[in-house]
Design a protein around this motif. Structure first.
Motif, PDB file in Angstrom:
ATOM      1  N   THR A  87      -8.002   2.488  -6.636  1.00  0.00           N
ATOM      2  CA  THR A  87      -7.148   3.234  -5.706  1.00  0.00           C
ATOM      3  C   THR A  87      -7.933   3.909  -4.591  1.00  0.00           C
ATOM      4  O   THR A  87      -7.349   4.269  -3.558  1.00  0.00           O
ATOM      5  N   SER A 109       4.004  -1.891  -7.933  1.00  0.00           N
ATOM      6  CA  SER A 109       3.543  -1.978  -6.549  1.00  0.00           C
ATOM      7  C   SER A 109       2.838  -3.278  -6.216  1.00  0.00           C
ATOM      8  O   SER A 109       2.442  -3.489  -5.079  1.00  0.00           O
ATOM      9  N   PHE A 122      -7.141  -0.481   1.682  1.00  0.00           N
ATOM     10  CA  PHE A 122      -6.225  -1.516   1.204  1.00  0.00           C
ATOM     11  C   PHE A 122      -6.809  -2.927   1.259  1.00  0.00           C
ATOM     12  O   PHE A 122      -6.759  -3.654   0.256  1.00  0.00           O
ATOM     13  N   GLN A 154       1.492  -4.454   8.939  1.00  0.00           N
ATOM     14  CA  GLN A 154       1.678  -3.000   8.948  1.00  0.00           C
ATOM     15  C   GLN A 154       3.024  -2.658   9.592  1.00  0.00           C
ATOM     16  O   GLN A 154       3.103  -2.035  10.633  1.00  0.00           O
ATOM     17  N   ASP A 177       0.846  -1.187   0.000  1.00  0.00           N
ATOM     18  CA  ASP A 177       0.000   0.000   0.000  1.00  0.00           C
ATOM     19  C   ASP A 177       0.884   1.240   0.000  1.00  0.00           C
ATOM     20  O   ASP A 177       1.631   1.470   0.957  1.00  0.00           O
ATOM     21  N   PRO A 178       0.822   2.068  -1.037  1.00  0.00           N
ATOM     22  CA  PRO A 178       1.693   3.252  -1.087  1.00  0.00           C
ATOM     23  C   PRO A 178       1.359   4.285  -0.025  1.00  0.00           C
ATOM     24  O   PRO A 178       2.213   5.093   0.339  1.00  0.00           O
ATOM     25  N   GLU A 179       0.137   4.269   0.482  1.00  0.00           N
ATOM     26  CA  GLU A 179      -0.266   5.255   1.489  1.00  0.00           C
ATOM     27  C   GLU A 179       0.299   4.927   2.868  1.00  0.00           C
ATOM     28  O   GLU A 179       0.763   5.803   3.591  1.00  0.00           O
ATOM     29  N   THR A 180       0.256   3.660   3.250  1.00  0.00           N
ATOM     30  CA  THR A 180       0.614   3.266   4.618  1.00  0.00           C
ATOM     31  C   THR A 180       1.880   2.419   4.701  1.00  0.00           C
ATOM     32  O   THR A 180       2.431   2.235   5.785  1.00  0.00           O
TER      33      THR A 180
END
Length: 249
Positions: free
Chosen positions: A135, A110, A139, A169, A9-12
């Motif tokens: 997107t 990704s 996730f 995570q 996940d590019p955000e987290t």
């Protein structure tokens, strides 16, 4: 026997691996996920590709170097399939020549998808492209939506039986780890379990201790308040609980 998706996940920075198959307990056999990397070992799977591979990836080796070495050493390589993501976010994949058709893989920046015993290449393509497109989804839901698209494209040519999802995570322990081992519609059941997890479990998971915060957040007041807010929102939207849990008699 299987198709699976590995993504970061590019955000987290969370790492997810989701799998579905007409093979019992594929969610126990295929995924090996760590704090920074992941391995999916499938087809005529070699579990050591997962355990050794993950250990080496977590230590900093590249996905391609690890995979090349595993393939070189394994006399059963022609029947193996695997895809890997290393701690730097690099991917590698291998589909042995004796994997049952249709078998193949696809790698992106990704995420990666691999499958065997599929109805055709559309399964891998639909899974890969749906993950790319969705997107806006959280996730876990993005992973599930991608696999559901692969199923609609044909999925495992033998049918359905099992599924699993593992998300880390940034910790050695999983934030979410759910399996459906034997079910007529395993991806639908996996989504039901996620809905149930959203009621209480995911709130608890956010408060879990970590390597950076050894005690986590043991304050039950904040946890129960978050659960109550989620419950009120669910009721306001007219959504019933999907849990099978029972209360004391």
């Amino acid at each position: 026997m299987t198709y699976s998706l590995i993504a970061k996940d590019p955000e987290t920075g969370a790492i997810g691996l989701i799998v579905a198959s007409r093979f019992f307990a594929c969610g126990a056999r295929v995924p090996c996920v760590g704090a920074r990397s992941a391995v999916a070992s499938q087809a005529f799977s070699n579990p050591v590709w997962g355990t050794e591979g993950l250990r080496r990836l977590e230590a900093g080796e590249s996905a391609q170097d690890v995979l090349d070495d595993l393939v070189r050493r394994d006399e059963g390589r022609a029947a193996r399939q695997a895809h890997l993501m290393d701690a730097s976010g690099g991917f590698a994949a291998y589909t042995g020549a004796d994997c049952v058709d249709w078998a193949g893989h696809r790698i992106g920046q990704s995420h990666s998808v691999a499958g065997n015993m599929l109805t055709g290449p559309d399964v891998v393509d639909a899974t890969f492209e749906t993950y790319d497109a969705e997107t806006a989804l959280p996730f876990p839901e993005r992973l599930m939506a991608a696999m559901e698209a692969g199923e609609r494209a044909g999925g495992d040519k033998r049918g359905k039986q099992a599924a699993g999802i593992v998300i880390h995570q940034g910790q050695s322990h999983a934030w979410l780890d759910m399996r459906v081992d034997d079910h007529a519609d395993p991806l639908a059941e996996l989504r039901r379990l996620y809905d149930v997890a959203s009621e209480r479990y995911l709130h608890f998971a956010q408060a879990m201790p970590s390597e950076q915060n050894f005690s986590g957040n043991p304050d039950r007041t904040a946890l129960e308040a978050a659960i109550a807010r989620a419950e009120a929102q669910r009721q306001a939207e007219g959504r019933e609980s999907r849990s099978f849990a029972s209360d004391p008699a």
